[in-house]
Design a protein around this motif. Sequence first.
Motif, PDB file in Angstrom:
ATOM      1  N   UNK A 102      14.978  28.743 -80.704  1.00 53.07           N
ATOM      2  CA  UNK A 102      14.678  29.777 -79.710  1.00 53.07           C
ATOM      3  C   UNK A 102      15.437  29.549 -78.407  1.00 53.07           C
ATOM      4  N   UNK A 103      15.634  28.278 -78.054  1.00 47.08           N
ATOM      5  CA  UNK A 103      16.254  27.952 -76.766  1.00 47.08           C
ATOM      6  C   UNK A 103      17.769  27.923 -76.825  1.00 47.08           C
ATOM      7  N   UNK A 104      18.322  27.921 -78.023  1.00 49.68           N
ATOM      8  CA  UNK A 104      19.766  27.817 -78.230  1.00 49.68           C
ATOM      9  C   UNK A 104      20.277  26.577 -77.501  1.00 49.68           C
ATOM     10  N   UNK A 105      21.123  26.738 -76.484  1.00 46.88           N
ATOM     11  CA  UNK A 105      21.667  25.578 -75.766  1.00 46.88           C
ATOM     12  C   UNK A 105      21.228  25.536 -74.304  1.00 46.88           C
ATOM     13  N   UNK A 106      20.121  26.197 -74.004  1.00 46.53           N
ATOM     14  CA  UNK A 106      19.627  26.240 -72.620  1.00 46.53           C
ATOM     15  C   UNK A 106      18.563  25.153 -72.435  1.00 46.53           C
ATOM     16  N   UNK A 107      18.885  24.032 -71.746  1.00 45.51           N
ATOM     17  CA  UNK A 107      17.915  22.934 -71.620  1.00 45.51           C
ATOM     18  C   UNK A 107      16.672  23.306 -70.816  1.00 45.51           C
ATOM     19  N   UNK A 108      16.820  24.158 -69.808  1.00 45.13           N
ATOM     20  CA  UNK A 108      15.656  24.559 -69.001  1.00 45.13           C
ATOM     21  C   UNK A 108      14.712  25.421 -69.838  1.00 45.13           C
ATOM     22  N   UNK A 109      15.281  26.393 -70.569  1.00 41.72           N
ATOM     23  CA  UNK A 109      14.456  27.235 -71.435  1.00 41.72           C
ATOM     24  C   UNK A 109      13.774  26.400 -72.507  1.00 41.72           C
ATOM     25  N   UNK A 110      14.488  25.411 -73.026  1.00 41.33           N
ATOM     26  CA  UNK A 110      13.914  24.530 -74.043  1.00 41.33           C
ATOM     27  C   UNK A 110      12.687  23.816 -73.482  1.00 41.33           C
ATOM     28  N   UNK A 111      12.807  23.299 -72.278  1.00 39.72           N
ATOM     29  CA  UNK A 111      11.690  22.589 -71.636  1.00 39.72           C
ATOM     30  C   UNK A 111      10.536  23.552 -71.389  1.00 39.72           C
ATOM     31  N   UNK A 112      10.846  24.774 -70.931  1.00 38.12           N
ATOM     32  CA  UNK A 112       9.797  25.762 -70.681  1.00 38.12           C
ATOM     33  C   UNK A 112       9.039  26.089 -71.965  1.00 38.12           C
ATOM     34  N   UNK A 113       9.766  26.299 -73.036  1.00 41.38           N
ATOM     35  CA  UNK A 113       9.120  26.621 -74.310  1.00 41.38           C
ATOM     36  C   UNK A 113       8.241  25.479 -74.798  1.00 41.38           C
ATOM     37  N   UNK A 114       8.709  24.247 -74.609  1.00 38.12           N
ATOM     38  CA  UNK A 114       7.919  23.083 -75.015  1.00 38.12           C
ATOM     39  C   UNK A 114       6.619  23.023 -74.213  1.00 38.12           C
ATOM     40  N   UNK A 115       6.696  23.274 -72.908  1.00 41.04           N
ATOM     41  CA  UNK A 115       5.510  23.254 -72.044  1.00 41.04           C
ATOM     42  C   UNK A 115       4.517  24.334 -72.470  1.00 41.04           C
ATOM     43  N   UNK A 116       5.013  25.551 -72.684  1.00 44.57           N
ATOM     44  CA  UNK A 116       4.129  26.656 -73.079  1.00 44.57           C
ATOM     45  C   UNK A 116       3.509  26.385 -74.451  1.00 44.57           C
ATOM     46  N   UNK A 117       4.324  25.891 -75.371  1.00 42.43           N
ATOM     47  CA  UNK A 117       3.815  25.554 -76.701  1.00 42.43           C
ATOM     48  C   UNK A 117       2.714  24.508 -76.612  1.00 42.43           C
ATOM     49  N   UNK A 118       2.899  23.523 -75.757  1.00 37.65           N
ATOM     50  CA  UNK A 118       1.898  22.452 -75.589  1.00 37.65           C
ATOM     51  C   UNK A 118       0.590  23.010 -75.052  1.00 37.65           C
ATOM     52  N   UNK A 119       0.671  23.892 -74.058  1.00 36.64           N
ATOM     53  CA  UNK A 119      -0.551  24.485 -73.496  1.00 36.64           C
ATOM     54  C   UNK A 119      -1.245  25.359 -74.531  1.00 36.64           C
ATOM     55  N   UNK A 120      -0.457  26.119 -75.309  1.00 36.34           N
ATOM     56  CA  UNK A 120      -1.047  26.945 -76.379  1.00 36.34           C
ATOM     57  C   UNK A 120      -1.806  26.080 -77.382  1.00 36.34           C
ATOM     58  N   UNK A 121      -1.196  24.961 -77.759  1.00 36.27           N
ATOM     59  CA  UNK A 121      -1.849  24.043 -78.705  1.00 36.27           C
ATOM     60  C   UNK A 121      -3.164  23.547 -78.125  1.00 36.27           C
ATOM     61  N   UNK A 122      -3.153  23.217 -76.839  1.00 37.25           N
ATOM     62  CA  UNK A 122      -4.376  22.767 -76.183  1.00 37.25           C
ATOM     63  C   UNK A 122      -5.463  23.827 -76.199  1.00 37.25           C
ATOM     64  N   UNK A 123      -5.077  25.070 -75.956  1.00 35.06           N
ATOM     65  CA  UNK A 123      -6.057  26.173 -75.960  1.00 35.06           C
ATOM     66  C   UNK A 123      -6.647  26.365 -77.354  1.00 35.06           C
ATOM     67  N   UNK A 124      -5.781  26.347 -78.384  1.00 33.99           N
ATOM     68  CA  UNK A 124      -6.274  26.473 -79.762  1.00 33.99           C
ATOM     69  C   UNK A 124      -7.283  25.373 -80.075  1.00 33.99           C
ATOM     70  N   UNK A 125      -6.978  24.150 -79.649  1.00 32.77           N
ATOM     71  CA  UNK A 125      -7.862  23.016 -79.956  1.00 32.77           C
ATOM     72  C   UNK A 125      -9.213  23.164 -79.271  1.00 32.77           C
ATOM     73  N   UNK A 126      -9.220  23.631 -78.022  1.00 32.05           N
ATOM     74  CA  UNK A 126     -10.491  23.807 -77.300  1.00 32.05           C
ATOM     75  C   UNK A 126     -11.321  24.908 -77.956  1.00 32.05           C
ATOM     76  N   UNK A 127     -10.668  26.009 -78.329  1.00 32.28           N
ATOM     77  CA  UNK A 127     -11.390  27.093 -79.018  1.00 32.28           C
ATOM     78  C   UNK A 127     -11.980  26.584 -80.330  1.00 32.28           C
ATOM     79  N   UNK A 128     -11.183  25.816 -81.081  1.00 33.64           N
ATOM     80  CA  UNK A 128     -11.665  25.271 -82.356  1.00 33.64           C
ATOM     81  C   UNK A 128     -12.845  24.339 -82.142  1.00 33.64           C
TER      82      UNK A 128
END
Length: 574
Positions: A102-128
Amino acid sequence: MGRFLHSTFFQKITSWMPGLSSLLQYKREYFTFDLKAGLSVAAVSLPVSIAYAELTGVGAIAGLYSTILPLIVYALFGSSKQLIVGPDTATCAVVAAVVLPLAVNDPVLRWQLVVILTIMIGIWCIIAGKLHLGALADLLSQPILIGLLNGISITIMVDQLAKTLGFHYDYSYLIERIIYFPFKIFQIHIGTALVSFFTLLILVSLKRLKPQYPAPLLAVIVMTIFSWLFNFDHFNIRIIGNVSSDFIPVESWIDFDKGLMRDLVVPSLNIAIICFVSMMITVRSFASKNNYETNADVEFKALGMANIAAGLSQGFVVSGTSSRTAVNDANGGKTQLVSIIAAILIGFVVMFLLSPLQYIPTCVLGVILIYSSISLINFQTIIRFFKFDRDAFYLSLSTLIAVLVIGIIPGMALAVLLGLFLFLRRIFRPKDQLLGIDESGRIHSLGQGVNPVNNTIIYRFNSPLTYFNIAYFKRRIINFIDEAEEPINYVIVDAIPCFTYKDVSVISGIDELVRSLKIRNVVLILSGRRKTLKNWFKQMNINLDDKCIEITYDLYFAVRLVQSRRHMEKNKFD
């Protein structure tokens, strides 16, 4: 203090934060053990966190951010006294597989996606956790998990091999990389390969001679000193470079393409399950070893809180780490204070010792990842599955092959799907057995010393009856009757394992079975769940013909009933 610890307010807090309860009731004699374990955990966490940052595709600082707040948060919210959370091999490899395309070769976008993905995972875990879905720890069966970890480990090793030998792959898929690897031999960078070799030598030597030492940390320190002294970068041996403690620029969040978040929803759910399942295996094993109880739902919420903390501090996904938890346990760690001590030490490094990290050779981190991945390879268990459970063997092997051939994410999805199909097949066509009586009058499966009851079939169907297996259930009983060597007058069905819940199709199917048996002059006897079954037939307005079907209390009562009737018929005939 004692009054506060027994107050209702405190009990409400500790129901959400069980680790806090342990810390408030801390015993001073534990501190020496916890301090030693905390130092050891920090020593191991520092180099591997940086290595996992490289694996995930973000800067080294993100790896350190992933180990500070999450450790503290889990220490407060988790129910395990030994578990150490942090980045781990499997989840980082999966995150990289999701984010890099998804990030192709953009390191900032890659970091942003990783951060958002991590928060999403946290939300799923709390709901579960709030929905009490701790039973999801059993969703990924051991065969799937073993195959998945083996596949991920091999993928990481092949991927990191290029980094340790100083060349680049021309293909993104594993099979192509393995096939064309021989053509890359002449592109190997000798300097990088020598550094990797000596790093591996340090790791292996320390594990053999001084297993209590933090081998990854010492290997990184030694090779970093050499990198600084001999200027590895001058010899084209790649180093990490400047490690900044800055966060993602605010303006880049304004320009972030929010539509990319849609592509993270399903992967975040999958990774949340992987993180939780792998974590619970570690949690349960060490809780059992140290003789205390843990709560799966609490662990789900604690994992969610730790991942949200990681995301907000611009780190990446964390899970329970078996290797660092083992380090904690081996050094005598007693409580969650170990995590807090380790977090403080790593925070100290981030604040005052970032500059030396720039000299770490990236090939050293690759060697550490390969070395860590080797410990996850477990072909012996797959071979053991072949001997004891062929279904488990084929499922595990299919998972391994799927991950290697089509990639981690689709391979994991296919593995879960195969596991679900295997489960459904066992319910569709479960194992069944005919029972008999031994010399002492006990009911067992037919075999040596266990004989059938005359003119009677005792049948056990080892699965809950439902709409998609009731036809098979009826067919099996009819086949047993028609194939019997002697005339059958009674069929006794063990109702305990198969009548577990009310199903309209099942009740109707039993009524149809009774009619089929009536033609053959066979009486159906359902043994067990007598009151429940009678209520179900009554609610369906099915009138039971006492001459064709009976419901008894248990198997022994049914056998005595049959024997009594046969005895009465014999006396009547005489």
